[in-house]
Design an enzyme around this catalytic site. Structure first.
Site, PDB file in Angstrom:
ATOM      1  N   TYR B 128       0.810  -1.230   0.066  1.00  0.00           N
ATOM      2  CA  TYR B 128       0.011  -0.101   0.023  1.00  0.00           C
ATOM      3  C   TYR B 128       0.586   1.277   0.033  1.00  0.00           C
ATOM      4  O   TYR B 128       1.633   1.461   0.769  1.00  0.00           O
ATOM      5  CB  TYR B 128      -0.623  -0.059   1.170  1.00  0.00           C
ATOM      6  CG  TYR B 128      -1.581   1.145   1.365  1.00  0.00           C
ATOM      7  CD1 TYR B 128      -2.969   1.179   0.716  1.00  0.00           C
ATOM      8  CD2 TYR B 128      -1.255   2.131   2.208  1.00  0.00           C
ATOM      9  CE1 TYR B 128      -3.809   2.214   1.075  1.00  0.00           C
ATOM     10  CE2 TYR B 128      -2.527   3.343   2.227  1.00  0.00           C
ATOM     11  CZ  TYR B 128      -3.511   3.277   1.824  1.00  0.00           C
ATOM     12  OH  TYR B 128      -4.165   4.438   1.894  1.00  0.00           O
ATOM     13  N   ASN B 200       7.685  -2.467   2.686  1.00  0.00           N
ATOM     14  CA  ASN B 200       6.539  -1.125   3.302  1.00  0.00           C
ATOM     15  C   ASN B 200       6.023  -1.627   4.629  1.00  0.00           C
ATOM     16  O   ASN B 200       5.180  -1.268   4.887  1.00  0.00           O
ATOM     17  CB  ASN B 200       5.403  -1.290   2.072  1.00  0.00           C
ATOM     18  CG  ASN B 200       4.641  -0.276   2.111  1.00  0.00           C
ATOM     19  OD1 ASN B 200       5.259   1.098   2.609  1.00  0.00           O
ATOM     20  ND2 ASN B 200       3.218  -0.531   2.076  1.00  0.00           N
ATOM     21  N   SER B 238       3.349  -3.651   4.815  1.00  0.00           N
ATOM     22  CA  SER B 238       3.158  -5.108   4.242  1.00  0.00           C
ATOM     23  C   SER B 238       4.826  -5.196   3.558  1.00  0.00           C
ATOM     24  O   SER B 238       5.365  -4.301   3.305  1.00  0.00           O
ATOM     25  CB  SER B 238       2.079  -5.212   3.155  1.00  0.00           C
ATOM     26  OG  SER B 238       0.965  -5.133   3.636  1.00  0.00           O
ATOM     27  N   SER B 276      -0.833  -6.244   7.927  1.00  0.00           N
ATOM     28  CA  SER B 276       0.249  -6.244   7.067  1.00  0.00           C
ATOM     29  C   SER B 276       0.082  -7.380   5.869  1.00  0.00           C
ATOM     30  O   SER B 276      -0.353  -8.604   6.644  1.00  0.00           O
ATOM     31  CB  SER B 276       1.582  -6.631   7.820  1.00  0.00           C
ATOM     32  OG  SER B 276       2.665  -6.407   7.199  1.00  0.00           O
ATOM     33  N   GLY B 277       0.442  -7.494   4.657  1.00  0.00           N
ATOM     34  CA  GLY B 277       0.361  -8.417   3.974  1.00  0.00           C
ATOM     35  C   GLY B 277       1.670  -8.880   3.633  1.00  0.00           C
ATOM     36  O   GLY B 277       2.674  -8.451   2.979  1.00  0.00           O
TER      37      GLY B 277
END
Lengths: 357, 357, 357, 357
Positions: B128, B200, B238, B276-277
């Site tokens: 993001y 990120n 993420s 978070s991914g």
């Protein structure tokens, strides 16, 4: 469009909901955009939108779970479903090549609706309609997705050649969208389990009606009434199953419910072929999960042993939803002049019988 | 741009490949499209394309495996990776809201390149960038994706504010793309493990250099040199990790390798926060898998016990790739005038030391 | 003991192997220890041992994969199967309470056989026989496990009330051990898929013969000929499925094969009830995997699209193995004087028909 | 026995519970049986029992979740934990070869305690103590398991060479049982996260104190004070991690918590080697789940974003528990006269420092 029960056939032993549709689950809305045109390119495709909680799923999430029978397909957003335990966006079903368009449309719709603070991880799933639809035309636009959302509502639901199911093929007959539901009495109350399928899978040789394989005579008759759409049976295809219930299931119980779609699918002749994307999602609206919860959430849970009733209901609803898709779909001619024939009504009528139990 | 080793710092005990980059794995190509403009809207975003087998991955697949540390993110195509055991498309990294655009672009690219018979299930992952980039502008177009593919090649690789990493933030410093590699000697031969990250993630309070937590003095100094980009530490963010190796790993071995990205990630202070991914994919080019194989495929497999070397290499390469992303990224001002500061070079220099082992 | 085909019934459309048994897979040996005695306690239990590679599985592993339909059961050793991709020990099936005895017996057997350097992570699975067997007696000893191993061999295989299946109940009829196999022609060669089940699952109301649900008349007749063994239908029970093939499958392909056991299981009326342990393991002997491999292993892999043939074969073999268990099992009276009746042969004979296709 | 904090060292930034032990979670009891004798055979092994809810876990289950970092190990009962979402039995930790004895002992204990109606699927986990313990002696009996259960209670907890950890080796030092806890303030209340580890993993070259790798000087000093126990570093070993919390987590949140054990483990130098059984289980007592629930269960759930605090707490508690195991364990000589040296206290003292933050 006729439904399975119009032919005097029933599936299983549990009663249906009032509409025998996923929309029997309170607050579950469905809308279709159906694209059928011959100029400038031959388009047979569409989008089906499923909006839990009358579209308020962005604000009030629902527990959900996921199961893969065979993964040759796409269903986005499920990393987040698995991690958070929740469905937090609408669900959209479409064709294989336009998962991207539909995904971005849902992101944009969220932003335009003021949900910009919500993560943009929508659930978009697909099956392949390239036999009847000119996939290279990328016919679906963002506006078509918005249309499907705008069209979504409660009540009876179009089946067959509609929405994401427009150009689908199932057991070498014309396939598409189908739905069904079951009512379940448990010690904890009465609940509904609804299924919606986008059915695009299977070889005719494997097709079963109420679990019974085709006899040689059946197969010969069907081949005469509804010739195979391709030179030789093509394996592959896919099915997306969405299960909904108003029972207060936790995420792991949703996952278990999703897995039981396999049982109903298998009873129609489904296998989970290598080239098939057989992806199943279940969500449960019985608990409310505000997006901005700051304090402990109060929840209910169906006791695990009572899941057995929901398992049976899910299997029956999925089986009947697939048969409804086949029953409702009409013969279609599309891309490159190809024709896919419907499951013949006269054959269905010949199979009418009393409930098996 | 400087890299970690330019500051006299090293990570781990295994030697790097010649470029200390994922492109040390033969045939792995990387290309970036970087979008930085202020008019008409403030854009800080991009696309990074990773093309295994010099782009011929559509024809000659590679075994692959997947691991989720935390699923608040999207990586498409992984149902198919898990089911088929193979990566069969390029990989693209971009921002959260434009997974759809990039996904459809890869489908279209496949069709235009004559791969229409191949299923359209590309791997697209995101983090993001909405703090620095005006996400509502949907700035990325299909052409930008094609550009990243066209730009892909072997050799040294731009890091920091480039490609999909352009607008990213990592440990409250400027983040972005980073890469590193390790060479591994086993009884079965010498192999390379390369990592590429789009970083990120993370809270500064958790940041660690070579595994060592920040002291109070470190934190105070860093806060002075590089003020936090937001009023208070925002959790979430993420990281996408792509691991590549030329070792002949089977799919389950790739999955195991992907899981070890967690170890390198944790050594930098990573946790896998709720928002978070943190999605990790590993592929192995050591076996060739023709898309149209009709006969038994002949394969090699690294004996399982020798995986230990690759595990260490993967952890080290991921750790250094994250630090390289932080080292290469430059201070950036973007959307709504927000500024995110780089990890200060003077602080890095103060930490120079001999290799730990 | 009669088998399904002795009643003029067949399942599916693929040919069986010569024995229509898991032992059609070259090198797969099976042995039973059956404990039936009334003094001093009422014992109706046993152990079934499956020895791949003529018992040399400790030295020459086999790729394997695992699937859970419902996890109310135990199958030890599968963390290691999933991680290493391999089966490296014999498999033993027994009752629920004596997984421990059998587990330790396999560890001890390994040590005594000089395999002390091998990790002791054997595969032991169970279903619950406490209705007919006095579980508190813990009747199985280490010696019984050794007996089952010593009894293991190739060739025809006892079914029904034998080995681990001795005291089992299936669809409220007497259940137990069953087996079946299929031969599969692919472009890559001819392979065998064999199934062995320990069937202890299901409600009679759900029972299906060749996929067809019971009619009301069927159910009434069966209830007269074979009264339910308990006051009201008890949900639960479990099934263990072991699939074997000589095809050169990789671990992920074995896992996929194991998952297709669900299809055959569902066609007999199986659901995966909450209280059921429905655990499926598949192994493939087509590649040799020396325990002490130091160099790259040379392997073959069946091309993924050809898995479809094996999927059909696995589903058919599992379906027929369950029906064989029911056909072979004889009425048994056991613990507390309880009687469980066999599936009536006369009803089976009334269902004889031509192959469906 | 000394603990890490006795050397002036702390881990992380969250406060500990009163005992800095898993027994800080109300109702969690722990008991050890420690077997150390030289005649007739050299025994260095034991059993550690963890009894949630003061042993009433059979009646009042707890939500639970599971994570595998590397699966070369056994933890029974987890199919059922995953399927039901619940832990319904005590947990026992022991050596590799006697999982069976301990498993059957727990089944028998359940039966003798009148829990015969409960399924017998206990959680038993193991690590390998064959370097110091004569595994072929099968020294543990059912009585020893009962002793550990009887010894279980609240309060401070012995660490190091006790219970299941008696003969373990960690980073080539003497390992064993360790524990730690953290208190967490959230908007939803204050909760405790406790960890208990049976630490038997790791290569010394990878060992890290508070995340910092060993310098060359450190390594040389340690090698002089505590020579390696074997000719050359042996990879492998294993770690079992049990996490407990009184927060009202759902099963998926427990699984997420269990996965964060990886982070704490990695900070000590853990990798998840091929030959390691690194299996993590988390349970949460914040909801009550009566075994015989007939109606909807009322539950609470911690809002997902607040999991971040528990993630940090879990990572810190696991890291400190491993270091406590190393700190408490004493030099041991065992099977075949082998000696494993403790982590030298004087080296630890030399590392004392102020909290890092």
């Amino acid at each position: 469009m006729p439904r399975l029960r119009d032919y005097g056939l029933t599936i299983g032993r549990y009663p249906t909901g009032p509409l025998n549709a996923i929309t029997d689950v309170p607050g579950v809305w469905v809308g279709h955009t159906t694209l059928i045109k011959d100029e400038p390119r031959v388009i047979r495709t569409g989008v089906t939108a499923i909006l839990p909680r009358q579209g308020e799923i962005w604000r009030d999430h629902a527990f959900a779970g996921f199961h893969t029978l065979n993964g040759c397909g796409e269903m986005t957003g499920v990393h987040w479903v698995a991690e958070s335990g929740m469905l937090s966006t609408p669900i959209a079903l479409t064709n294989t090549g336009q998962v991207g368009t539909v995904h971005e449309a849902l992101c944009a719709y969220g932003q335009e609706s003021g949900w910009t603070t919500t993560f943009s991880l929508p659930v978009v799933a697909e099956t392949y309609d390239g036999w009847l639809n000119d996939l290279d035309a990328f016919a679906i636009t963002r506006a078509h997705v918005y249309e499907a959302i705008a069209a979504a509502g409660p009540g009876p639901l179009a089946e067959g050649n509609v929405g994401g199911g427009t150009g689908m093929v199932c057991y070498d007959f014309k396939g598409g969208i189908g739905t069904a539901s079951r009512q379940v009495d448990t010690r904890s109350g009465t609940f509904v389990v609804g299924a919606l399928v986008q059915a695009n899978h299977g070889d005719r040789v494997d097709f079963r009606l109420d679990g019974t394989p085709l006899s040689g005579a059946d197969y010969a008759l069907l081949s005469r009434l509804a010739p195979l759409p391709w030179p030789e049976p093509k394996r592959g295809g896919s099915i997306i199953v969405i299960l909904a219930t108003d029972a207060p299931l936790l995420p792991f119980q949703c996952r278990r419910l999703a897995q039981r779609a396999t049982v109903g699918f298998a009873r129609t002749g489904g296998m989970g072929h290598h080239g098939s994307g057989d992806l199943f999602l279940a969500f449960a609206t019985g608990n409310h999960l505000p997006a901005q919860a700051k304090q402990l959430c109060s929840l209910s849970m169906l006791p695990n042993p009572q899941m057995d009733h929901l398992f049976v209901a899910a299997a029956e609803a999925v089986e009947e939803a697939i048969l409804n898709a086949l029953t409702a779909a009409e013969t279609m001619t599309g891309f490159q002049g190809r024709t896919v024939y419907r499951l013949p009504g006269e054959w269905m009528r010949s199979k009418a019988k009393m409930p098996t139990f």
